[in-house]
Design an enzyme around this catalytic site. Structure first.
Site, PDB file in Angstrom:
ATOM      1  N   ARG A  35     -24.019 -39.482 -18.674  1.00 42.13           N
ATOM      2  CA  ARG A  35     -23.485 -38.386 -17.014  1.00 42.13           C
ATOM      3  C   ARG A  35     -23.341 -39.147 -15.862  1.00 42.13           C
ATOM      4  O   ARG A  35     -22.567 -38.892 -14.780  1.00 42.13           O
ATOM      5  CB  ARG A  35     -24.380 -37.417 -17.596  1.00 42.13           C
ATOM      6  CG  ARG A  35     -24.457 -36.301 -18.557  1.00 42.13           C
ATOM      7  CD  ARG A  35     -23.451 -35.850 -18.230  1.00 42.13           C
ATOM      8  NE  ARG A  35     -23.644 -34.516 -19.295  1.00 42.13           N
ATOM      9  CZ  ARG A  35     -23.787 -32.984 -19.326  1.00 42.13           C
ATOM     10  NH1 ARG A  35     -24.176 -33.000 -17.816  1.00 42.13           N
ATOM     11  NH2 ARG A  35     -24.406 -32.261 -19.804  1.00 42.13           N
ATOM     12  N   ASP A 144     -24.818 -19.951  -8.181  1.00 48.47           N
ATOM     13  CA  ASP A 144     -25.055 -21.270  -9.809  1.00 48.47           C
ATOM     14  C   ASP A 144     -24.916 -22.317  -8.690  1.00 48.47           C
ATOM     15  O   ASP A 144     -24.954 -22.147  -6.986  1.00 48.47           O
ATOM     16  CB  ASP A 144     -24.285 -21.698 -10.172  1.00 48.47           C
ATOM     17  CG  ASP A 144     -24.357 -22.469 -11.534  1.00 48.47           C
ATOM     18  OD1 ASP A 144     -24.752 -21.882 -13.095  1.00 48.47           O
ATOM     19  OD2 ASP A 144     -24.940 -23.902 -11.152  1.00 48.47           O
TER      20      ASP A 144
END
Ligand SMILES: C[S@@+](CC[C@H](N)C(=O)[O-])C[C@H]1O[C@@H](n2cnc3c(N)ncnc32)[C@H](O)[C@@H]1O
Length: 281
Positions: A35, A144
């Site tokens: 990632r 978020d």
């Protein structure tokens, strides 16, 4: 691929825990390495030592990279009417709320909303019951930690697949079958949703509380202390009688307390509300 040594991995895992509560045990090293390759390319840094230097920098560049870092490590999988049983409970809660003579605005928090499918589903349930003017009587806060998904959610446009999924709601419609064009319906749903970046490790600076809080498939990635902290912050925002929905494999770390189970991973507050200041900072 640029390699990641165990000591570098330990430093990155500690950073993920501090920044967003994310639990990165050694088994996740391959996932993290892969990632973060894109961040190394984007920043033009040669290796993870240089990247850790940037992450730890106490300046604007360091702060910005810490946000990208969290964004790179979060999992944003979501869907319209995911775990549909919770939307039936939401409809029950809304009906109970509306049955009281003079009622305040019905407030829902989608905590860890990803790209917006969850708050859109909540909005569709509210609109089904209240019709086109639903946003005058309901308010949805969608938050978020990942600024990229919040931006995507706020800027999205309706595509055919999204609108088709929304029209297959689990709650039978009893208001406004004539919804107009998909664009108008979508604009109506978005009009009652407020998207903002918020890290659930910190208390929400809101005093009004919520009639329903959806925090699903978020704390599953957290360390146990972070889960406890987030659940305390959610409880502090739940109005008496309010509904708390967690993801299918999540549970309340400190037991239910004054939250009564009302369905699969769903709870209803029986007692009075804590003051937000009691939440964990
Ligand atoms: C798997 S998605 C779940 C989305 C939606 N709730 C659902 O169930 O479909 C998890 C979301 O939690 C967010 N998240 C992770 N850590 C967070 C934190 N500390 N504060 C707020 N949101 C967080 C991620 O960015 C991601 O968008």
């Amino acid at each position: 691929m640029i390699a990641l040594r165990p000591d570098q991995y330990a430093a990155l895992a500690a950073m993920a825990e501090t920044e967003a509560g994310l639990h990165m045990p050694p088994a996740k090293r391959t996932f993290v390495t892969s990632r973060l390759q894109r961040r190394l390319r984007r920043t033009g840094l040669a290796d993870f030592d240089a990247y850790l230097g940037l992450l730890n920098a106490n300046d604007a560049a360091g702060r910005a990279e810490r946000r990208h870092f969290v964004s790179a490590l979060t999992t944003n999988v979501t869907g319209i009417y995911r775990e549909p049983h919770h939307f039936d409970l939401l409809a029950d809660r809304l009906r109970a709320h509306l049955s009281v003579g003079r009622h305040p605005r019905f407030r829902v928090w989608s905590a860890g909303c990803s790209t917006g499918e969850e708050p859109l589903s909540i909005a569709a349930v509210c609109r089904t019951h209240l019709g086109p003017m639903w946003a005058h009587r309901c308010e949805i806060l969608a938050t978020d930690v990942d600024a990229e998904v919040i931006e995507a959610a706020g800027n999205r446009t309706p595509d055919a697949a999204l609108m088709a999924a929304l029209s297959r709601g689990p709650v039978p419609g009893d208001a406004d079958p004539a919804v107009g064009t998909p664009e108008r319906l979508f604009a109506s749903l978005q009009s009652g949703i407020r998207y903002t970046v918020h890290n659930l490790l910190h208390p929400l600076e809101e005093t009004l509380g919520f009639d329903a809080i959806f925090c699903r498939n978020v704390t599953i990635y957290f360390s146990p202390p972070a889960q406890t902290r987030v659940h305390a912050n959610l409880r502090a925002q739940l109005r008496p009688g309010g509904l708390l929905a967690l993801g299918h494999s999540e549970r309340l770390r400190d037991g239910a307390g004054d939250l009564r189970p009302v369905g699969r991973t769903a709870f209803q507050r029986t007692g009075a509300r804590d003051l937000p200041s009691k939440a964990t900072a």
